[in-house]
Motif scaffolding. Sequence first.
Motif, mmCIF file in Angstrom:
data_model
loop_
_atom_site.group_PDB
_atom_site.id
_atom_site.type_symbol
_atom_site.label_atom_id
_atom_site.label_comp_id
_atom_site.label_asym_id
_atom_site.label_seq_id
_atom_site.Cartn_x
_atom_site.Cartn_y
_atom_site.Cartn_z
ATOM 1 N N LEU A 1 -15.892 -4.917 -0.164
ATOM 2 C CA LEU A 1 -16.587 -4.550 0.339
ATOM 3 C C LEU A 1 -16.898 -4.191 1.956
ATOM 4 N N GLY A 2 -16.381 -4.954 2.776
ATOM 5 C CA GLY A 2 -16.040 -4.834 4.266
ATOM 6 C C GLY A 2 -14.611 -4.302 3.677
ATOM 7 N N PHE A 3 -13.824 -4.579 2.747
ATOM 8 C CA PHE A 3 -12.495 -4.589 3.099
ATOM 9 C C PHE A 3 -12.360 -3.127 3.374
ATOM 10 N N LEU A 4 -13.036 -2.725 2.066
ATOM 11 C CA LEU A 4 -12.980 -0.519 1.838
ATOM 12 C C LEU A 4 -13.505 0.132 2.817
ATOM 13 N N ALA A 5 -14.824 -0.946 3.737
ATOM 14 C CA ALA A 5 -15.256 -0.059 4.515
ATOM 15 C C ALA A 5 -13.881 0.590 5.615
ATOM 16 N N ARG A 6 -13.743 -0.702 5.802
ATOM 17 C CA ARG A 6 -12.370 -1.311 7.339
ATOM 18 C C ARG A 6 -11.911 -0.176 6.979
ATOM 19 N N VAL A 7 -10.743 0.253 5.855
ATOM 20 C CA VAL A 7 -10.130 0.736 5.676
ATOM 21 C C VAL A 7 -10.583 2.196 5.691
ATOM 22 N N VAL A 8 -12.027 3.096 5.152
ATOM 23 C CA VAL A 8 -12.745 3.963 5.904
ATOM 24 C C VAL A 8 -12.605 4.782 6.645
ATOM 25 N N PHE A 9 -13.300 3.258 7.162
ATOM 26 C CA PHE A 9 -13.461 3.958 9.118
ATOM 27 C C PHE A 9 -12.285 3.856 9.635
ATOM 28 N N ALA A 10 -11.721 3.035 9.916
ATOM 29 C CA ALA A 10 -10.185 3.359 10.018
ATOM 30 C C ALA A 10 -9.258 4.319 9.521
ATOM 31 N N TRP B 1 -4.416 2.380 6.066
ATOM 32 C CA TRP B 1 -3.941 1.725 5.368
ATOM 33 C C TRP B 1 -3.927 1.582 4.204
ATOM 34 N N TYR B 2 -3.583 2.684 3.408
ATOM 35 C CA TYR B 2 -4.007 3.313 2.081
ATOM 36 C C TYR B 2 -2.792 2.194 1.018
ATOM 37 N N ILE C 1 -6.242 -11.851 2.433
ATOM 38 C CA ILE C 1 -4.813 -11.324 3.345
ATOM 39 C C ILE C 1 -4.559 -9.433 3.310
ATOM 40 N N GLY C 2 -5.313 -8.835 2.628
ATOM 41 C CA GLY C 2 -5.369 -7.110 2.489
ATOM 42 C C GLY C 2 -6.457 -7.329 3.900
ATOM 43 N N PHE C 3 -7.294 -8.145 3.865
ATOM 44 C CA PHE C 3 -8.158 -7.673 5.308
ATOM 45 C C PHE C 3 -7.603 -7.931 6.740
ATOM 46 N N ILE C 4 -6.968 -8.852 6.517
ATOM 47 C CA ILE C 4 -5.716 -8.716 7.597
ATOM 48 C C ILE C 4 -5.066 -8.404 7.899
ATOM 49 N N CYS C 5 -4.130 -7.885 7.074
ATOM 50 C CA CYS C 5 -2.856 -6.461 7.087
ATOM 51 C C CYS C 5 -3.724 -5.392 7.630
ATOM 52 N N THR C 6 -4.686 -5.334 8.005
ATOM 53 C CA THR C 6 -5.150 -3.968 8.702
ATOM 54 C C THR C 6 -5.694 -4.018 9.840
ATOM 55 N N PHE C 7 -5.592 -5.112 10.752
ATOM 56 C CA PHE C 7 -5.419 -5.111 12.029
ATOM 57 C C PHE C 7 -4.185 -5.006 12.722
ATOM 58 N N PHE C 8 -2.863 -4.782 11.680
ATOM 59 C CA PHE C 8 -2.008 -4.729 11.848
ATOM 60 C C PHE C 8 -1.185 -3.634 11.781
ATOM 61 N N TYR D 1 -3.902 -0.125 -2.142
ATOM 62 C CA TYR D 1 -3.336 0.550 -3.522
ATOM 63 C C TYR D 1 -3.157 -1.007 -3.649
ATOM 64 N N ALA D 2 -1.646 -1.568 -3.609
ATOM 65 C CA ALA D 2 -1.000 -2.651 -3.606
ATOM 66 C C ALA D 2 -2.123 -3.686 -4.285
ATOM 67 N N LEU D 3 -3.329 -3.780 -3.518
ATOM 68 C CA LEU D 3 -4.883 -5.012 -3.325
ATOM 69 C C LEU D 3 -5.161 -4.238 -4.909
ATOM 70 N N GLY D 4 -4.922 -2.734 -5.289
ATOM 71 C CA GLY D 4 -5.767 -2.781 -6.249
ATOM 72 C C GLY D 4 -5.712 -3.181 -8.043
ATOM 73 N N ILE D 5 -3.920 -2.899 -7.603
ATOM 74 C CA ILE D 5 -2.347 -3.245 -8.648
ATOM 75 C C ILE D 5 -2.781 -4.567 -8.654
ATOM 76 N N TYR D 6 -2.897 -5.626 -7.865
ATOM 77 C CA TYR D 6 -2.659 -6.915 -7.932
ATOM 78 C C TYR D 6 -4.061 -7.127 -8.826
ATOM 79 N N HIS D 7 -5.240 -6.682 -7.902
ATOM 80 C CA HIS D 7 -6.812 -7.365 -9.190
ATOM 81 C C HIS D 7 -6.560 -6.840 -10.571
ATOM 82 N N LEU D 8 -5.891 -4.968 -10.352
ATOM 83 C CA LEU D 8 -6.279 -5.182 -11.884
ATOM 84 C C LEU D 8 -4.933 -6.081 -12.821
ATOM 85 N N ASN D 9 -3.835 -6.758 -12.346
ATOM 86 C CA ASN D 9 -3.317 -7.642 -12.966
ATOM 87 C C ASN D 9 -3.606 -8.497 -13.084
ATOM 88 N N LEU D 10 -4.721 -9.151 -12.005
ATOM 89 C CA LEU D 10 -5.642 -9.830 -12.599
ATOM 90 C C LEU D 10 -6.259 -10.351 -13.144
#
Length: 196
Positions: free
Chosen positions: A50-59, A62-63, A130-137, A67-76
């Motif tokens: 939820l924190g990651f999604l809030a960061r993406v929505v407010f910023a 980093w779509y 890792i995805g959350f850290i990527c949102t700072f770059f 998307y890559a994180l969602g695909i990875y979570h789906l595979n898991l």
Amino acid sequence: MDEDLSNSGTKNKGAVSQAWTRLSQWYQGVVDRTVPWQKGRWLAAFFLILGFLARVVFAQGWYIVTYALGIYHLNLFIAFLTPKIDPAMDFDAEDNGPELPTRANEEFRPFIRRLPEFKFWYSVTRSTVIGFICTFFECFNIPVFWPILVMYFITLFCITMKRQIKHMIKYRYLPFTHGKPKYQGHEDQGKVIISK
């Protein structure tokens, strides 16, 4: 003089290696202590997502990372739902393939996951961090039309889950223990029977 430099270099490598080993042992100890708290671990992972999604929505960016994180979570998740030994790959010559027991006199074969629950949680948590850290770059903020990615993800999710559900129905297994009947067998009374 050269020997002194090589000895000090070896000592520095040894100190760094030793510090890294201690740090990794401490980290593994912390991770190992979380094993019994399944609900707490998943609650923390949920809030992290939820924190990651809030960061993406407010910023507003980093779509691609999302998307890559969602695909990875789906595979898991698919690996979590799939049995370790896939019945589709284990055919016998006499029948259509192995099946889970359906009668009381058949052999009991427990459902063993391809991806155990703890490893599933650990991979979800680590990838979200890792995805959350990527949102700072800014280099990961590739401009895309995000509704297309949402449509792709929903389509992929539906197709993948449909295939997984068909697999579950065909080979008659249910990957969850909640709601399954529990059979009461004879308990061991601790009595020793000696036959003559």
